[in-house]
Design a protein around this motif. Structure first.
Motif, short mmCIF file in Angstrom:
data_model
loop_
_atom_site.label_atom_id
_atom_site.label_comp_id
_atom_site.label_asym_id
_atom_site.label_seq_id
_atom_site.Cartn_x
_atom_site.Cartn_y
_atom_site.Cartn_z
N ASN A 1 18.61 21.71 5.99
CA ASN A 1 19.51 21.89 4.92
C ASN A 1 19.73 20.63 3.59
OD1 ASN A 1 21.34 19.66 5.93
ND2 ASN A 1 22.19 20.89 7.26
N ARG A 2 20.87 20.25 3.32
CA ARG A 2 20.68 19.42 2.10
C ARG A 2 20.01 18.03 2.48
NH1 ARG A 2 27.05 17.82 2.11
NH2 ARG A 2 26.98 16.43 3.94
N TYR A 3 19.66 17.41 3.71
CA TYR A 3 19.08 16.49 3.90
C TYR A 3 17.57 16.40 3.87
CZ TYR A 3 23.73 15.43 5.49
OH TYR A 3 25.43 15.28 5.50
N ASN A 4 17.19 17.31 3.36
CA ASN A 4 15.66 17.40 3.32
C ASN A 4 15.10 16.47 2.38
OD1 ASN A 4 13.91 19.08 5.05
ND2 ASN A 4 14.98 21.12 4.19
N HIS A 5 13.97 16.52 2.40
CA HIS A 5 13.17 15.23 1.61
C HIS A 5 11.96 16.03 0.64
CE1 HIS A 5 10.27 16.74 4.98
NE2 HIS A 5 9.45 16.59 4.41
N ASP A 6 11.69 15.38 -0.39
CA ASP A 6 10.63 15.65 -1.49
C ASP A 6 9.47 16.01 -0.76
OD1 ASP A 6 9.44 16.23 -3.67
OD2 ASP A 6 9.25 14.28 -4.19
N PRO A 7 8.81 17.20 -0.59
CA PRO A 7 7.62 17.19 -0.03
C PRO A 7 6.32 16.28 -0.54
CG PRO A 7 8.41 19.24 -0.57
CD PRO A 7 9.23 18.11 -1.16
N LEU A 8 6.26 15.87 -1.62
CA LEU A 8 5.10 15.20 -2.23
C LEU A 8 5.74 13.74 -2.63
CD1 LEU A 8 3.33 17.71 -4.70
CD2 LEU A 8 2.37 16.74 -2.59
N ARG A 9 6.73 13.21 -2.15
CA ARG A 9 6.91 11.77 -2.43
C ARG A 9 6.00 10.79 -1.81
NH1 ARG A 9 9.60 7.83 0.67
NH2 ARG A 9 9.48 8.69 2.82
N SER B 1 5.88 19.13 4.30
CA SER B 1 6.80 20.44 4.07
C SER B 1 8.15 19.94 4.60
CB SER B 1 6.24 21.66 5.01
OG SER B 1 5.04 21.95 4.56
N GLN B 2 9.00 20.70 3.80
CA GLN B 2 10.54 20.59 4.28
C GLN B 2 10.67 21.29 5.64
OE1 GLN B 2 12.93 22.07 1.01
NE2 GLN B 2 12.67 20.22 0.13
N TYR B 3 11.65 20.42 6.46
CA TYR B 3 12.19 20.92 7.71
C TYR B 3 12.93 22.18 7.68
CZ TYR B 3 13.79 20.38 12.38
OH TYR B 3 14.10 20.74 13.83
N ALA C 1 1.04 -1.11 0.01
CA ALA C 1 -0.04 0.03 0.02
C ALA C 1 0.86 1.28 -0.04
CB ALA C 1 -0.91 0.00 1.21
N PHE C 2 0.39 2.31 -0.97
CA PHE C 2 1.32 3.61 -0.91
C PHE C 2 0.29 4.53 -0.65
CE2 PHE C 2 3.58 0.35 -3.17
CZ PHE C 2 5.11 0.62 -2.65
N VAL C 3 0.95 5.82 -0.31
CA VAL C 3 -0.10 6.99 -0.27
C VAL C 3 0.57 8.08 -1.04
CG1 VAL C 3 1.13 8.08 1.70
CG2 VAL C 3 -1.06 8.63 1.35
N TYR C 4 -0.20 8.49 -1.94
CA TYR C 4 -0.09 9.75 -2.76
C TYR C 4 -0.42 10.99 -2.62
CZ TYR C 4 0.95 5.43 -5.80
OH TYR C 4 1.47 4.27 -6.18
#
Length: 155
Positions: free
Chosen positions: A72-80, A66-68, A58-61
């Protein structure tokens, strides 16, 4: 807050207006990096989110986290796309049910429970326009009754 308590961080209020929720399941989330920090701050939006079962998982789309700010560079993609952690029995039950015409898997709430982020996923059947109008009429009538009762008690 005690150990077993949960704190709701995001709710999909539109879901009860758009769907008849027939069944709900609690699922965990597979998160990476700074996502949990943003969730704990309440920087999550599930208004346009939906879930799907693919290849027995199961996946959620469209769930926006929001980014933390200090990420810095370890942030995630908000809509992943994020994987939901559910028992195989639950996935096997909800997957075929959601594939029927007019049905969808909708995230209803996101909350923290025992230190873990959880999602309440509901199996919803889409409402027709007249169903939505009927629901609004019932809510309005209920509100009017409550107001009249409250005003009557004050006298």
């Amino acid at each position: 807050m005690g150990k077993g308590e949960s704190r709701v961080l995001a709710q999909n209020r539109k879901a009860s207006h758009e769907y008849f929720i027939e069944e709900t399941v609690e699922a965990g989330l597979v998160l990476q990096g700074t996502e949990i920090k943003s969730i704990r701050r309440g920087k999550v939006n599930i208004q346009d989110a939906f879930a799907r079962v693919e290849n027995g998982e199961a996946f959620v789309y469209n769930m926006h986290i929001s980014q933390y700010e200090q990420g810095n560079r370890y942030n995630h993609d908000p809509l992943r796309t994020r994987k939901l952690l559910m028992h195989q029995k639950e996935i096997n039950k909800l997957g075929p049910a959601a594939d029927k015409a007019g049905y969808a898997l909708i995230p209803l709430k996101i909350y923290i429970k025992n230190g873990f982020a959880k999602v309440l996923v509901g199996l919803g059947r889409g409402k027709k326009m007249y169903d939505k109008r009927e629901s609004l009429k019932k809510q309005t009538a209920q509100r009017e009754m409550q107001r009249a009762f409250r005003d009557h008690q004050k006298m």
